[in-house]
Design a protein around this motif. Structure first.
Motif, short mmCIF file in Angstrom:
data_model
loop_
_atom_site.label_atom_id
_atom_site.label_comp_id
_atom_site.label_asym_id
_atom_site.label_seq_id
_atom_site.Cartn_x
_atom_site.Cartn_y
_atom_site.Cartn_z
N VAL A 1 -3.49 0.33 -3.88
CA VAL A 1 -2.87 -0.98 -3.53
C VAL A 1 -2.10 -1.28 -4.69
N LEU A 2 -1.03 -1.84 -4.83
CA LEU A 2 -0.09 -2.27 -5.89
C LEU A 2 0.26 -3.71 -5.73
N ALA A 3 0.13 -4.40 -6.79
CA ALA A 3 0.57 -5.88 -6.83
C ALA A 3 1.93 -5.92 -7.57
N ASP A 4 2.83 -6.28 -7.13
CA ASP A 4 4.27 -6.28 -7.87
C ASP A 4 4.60 -4.82 -8.56
N GLY A 5 4.10 -3.84 -7.76
CA GLY A 5 4.48 -2.30 -8.25
C GLY A 5 3.49 -2.02 -9.14
N VAL A 6 2.29 -2.78 -9.61
CA VAL A 6 0.97 -2.32 -10.46
C VAL A 6 0.08 -1.99 -9.70
N VAL A 7 -0.84 -0.68 -9.80
CA VAL A 7 -1.78 -0.27 -9.23
C VAL A 7 -3.02 -1.24 -9.59
N VAL A 8 -3.50 -1.72 -8.83
CA VAL A 8 -4.65 -2.77 -8.79
C VAL A 8 -5.99 -2.15 -8.10
N GLY A 9 -5.84 -1.20 -7.27
CA GLY A 9 -6.99 -0.95 -6.51
C GLY A 9 -6.63 0.11 -5.51
N ASN A 10 -7.81 0.24 -4.64
CA ASN A 10 -7.64 1.15 -3.41
C ASN A 10 -8.10 0.49 -2.18
N THR A 11 -7.83 0.82 -1.08
CA THR A 11 -8.55 0.52 0.29
C THR A 11 -8.32 1.88 1.27
N GLY A 12 -9.07 1.72 2.25
CA GLY A 12 -9.11 2.78 3.03
C GLY A 12 -10.04 2.46 4.20
N VAL A 13 -10.02 3.40 5.27
CA VAL A 13 -10.70 3.43 6.31
C VAL A 13 -11.43 4.86 6.59
N TYR A 14 -12.88 5.05 6.74
CA TYR A 14 -13.47 6.26 6.95
C TYR A 14 -14.57 6.07 8.03
N LEU B 1 0.82 -1.18 -0.16
CA LEU B 1 -0.06 0.32 -0.06
C LEU B 1 0.95 1.20 -0.09
N ARG B 2 0.43 2.26 -0.71
CA ARG B 2 1.14 3.68 -0.63
C ARG B 2 0.07 4.76 -0.74
N GLY C 1 -3.07 -3.75 9.34
CA GLY C 1 -1.68 -3.16 10.19
C GLY C 1 -1.24 -1.73 10.20
N LEU C 2 -1.98 -0.98 9.43
CA LEU C 2 -1.74 0.54 9.44
C LEU C 2 -2.78 1.33 10.54
N ARG D 1 -7.24 -13.41 -6.98
CA ARG D 1 -5.76 -13.64 -6.87
C ARG D 1 -5.44 -13.54 -5.47
N GLY D 2 -6.20 -13.06 -4.52
CA GLY D 2 -6.15 -12.98 -2.99
C GLY D 2 -5.71 -11.60 -2.52
N LEU D 3 -5.75 -10.70 -3.59
CA LEU D 3 -5.12 -9.14 -3.71
C LEU D 3 -5.96 -8.53 -2.54
N ALA D 4 -7.55 -8.80 -2.66
CA ALA D 4 -8.44 -7.81 -1.65
C ALA D 4 -7.79 -8.29 -0.21
N THR D 5 -7.66 -9.66 0.06
CA THR D 5 -7.48 -10.17 1.33
C THR D 5 -6.03 -9.74 1.66
N ALA D 6 -5.04 -9.67 0.82
CA ALA D 6 -3.70 -9.15 1.15
C ALA D 6 -3.42 -7.79 1.44
N ALA D 7 -4.37 -6.97 0.65
CA ALA D 7 -4.70 -5.34 0.58
C ALA D 7 -5.16 -5.01 2.05
N LEU D 8 -6.36 -5.74 2.52
CA LEU D 8 -6.97 -5.48 3.91
C LEU D 8 -5.99 -5.92 4.83
N ARG D 9 -5.28 -7.05 4.93
CA ARG D 9 -4.23 -7.23 5.89
C ARG D 9 -3.34 -6.22 6.15
N ALA D 10 -3.04 -5.64 4.97
CA ALA D 10 -1.73 -4.32 5.04
C ALA D 10 -2.53 -3.28 5.66
N LEU D 11 -3.64 -3.03 5.22
CA LEU D 11 -4.49 -1.83 5.87
C LEU D 11 -4.54 -2.07 7.35
#
Length: 157
Positions: A60-73, A5-6, A104-105, A92-102
């Motif tokens: 949300v980046l997957a192998d450096g490529v923008v694939v989406g976004n995630t957040g809290v509001y 995430l960035r 953590g923040l 491909r499990g990207l939503a799960t990985a992105a949520l786990r990273a989120l």
């Protein structure tokens, strides 16, 4: 796949717009803006998001490529999780990985989420990250033009 995430950048917004204006993705998500193809409304929405200090949004980046976004509001007593992954990358499990990273923040708990009851991908990603179904609701889904069942999910400490 390396999922990171960035902070959201200006150059991400055209990609987000393309992801969110995909008719099939909008139908699955169900609870979208009234007209996901309205670029002016999209730009105004993201300007508000990016200016708000109580909203944390990440690209949300997957192998450096923008694939989406995630957040809290939302207010402190009703913090909601959101995410959107480009349909080309579903399954491909990207939503799960992105949520786990989120998660953590964002140390605060509880956190809440909503998903269309028939959106198995989103509900599954939330469950894999520890969210549990705590209720059901029914609301008007703009992307479907009809009332749709919705799962209410919670992540406690």
């Amino acid at each position: 796949m390396d999922v990171t995430l960035r902070e959201v950048r200006d150059g991400d917004l055209p990609l987000f717009f393309a992801f969110m204006s995909d008719p099939e993705a909008s139908r699955v998500a169900a609870f979208t803006s009234k007209d996901p193809t309205d670029r002016a409304a999209f730009d105004a929405h993201w300007a508000r998001i990016r200016a708000a200090d109580h909203i944390l949004m990440r690209t949300v980046l997957a192998d450096g490529v923008v694939v989406g976004n995630t957040g809290v509001y939302g207010p402190p007593d009703d913090r909601q999780v959101t995410f959107w992954i480009d349909r080309a990358h579903w399954g491909r499990g990207l939503a799960t990985a992105a949520l786990r990273a989120l998660l953590g923040l964002v140390p605060e708990r509880p956190l809440y989420a909503r998903a269309a009851a028939d959106n198995l991908g989103s509900a599954g990603a939330l469950r894999r990250c520890g969210f549990v179904v705590t209720g059901r609701d029914r609301g008007f889904a703009e992307a479907r033009g009809e009332e749709t069942d919705e799962l209410l999910l919670t992540l406690d400490a």
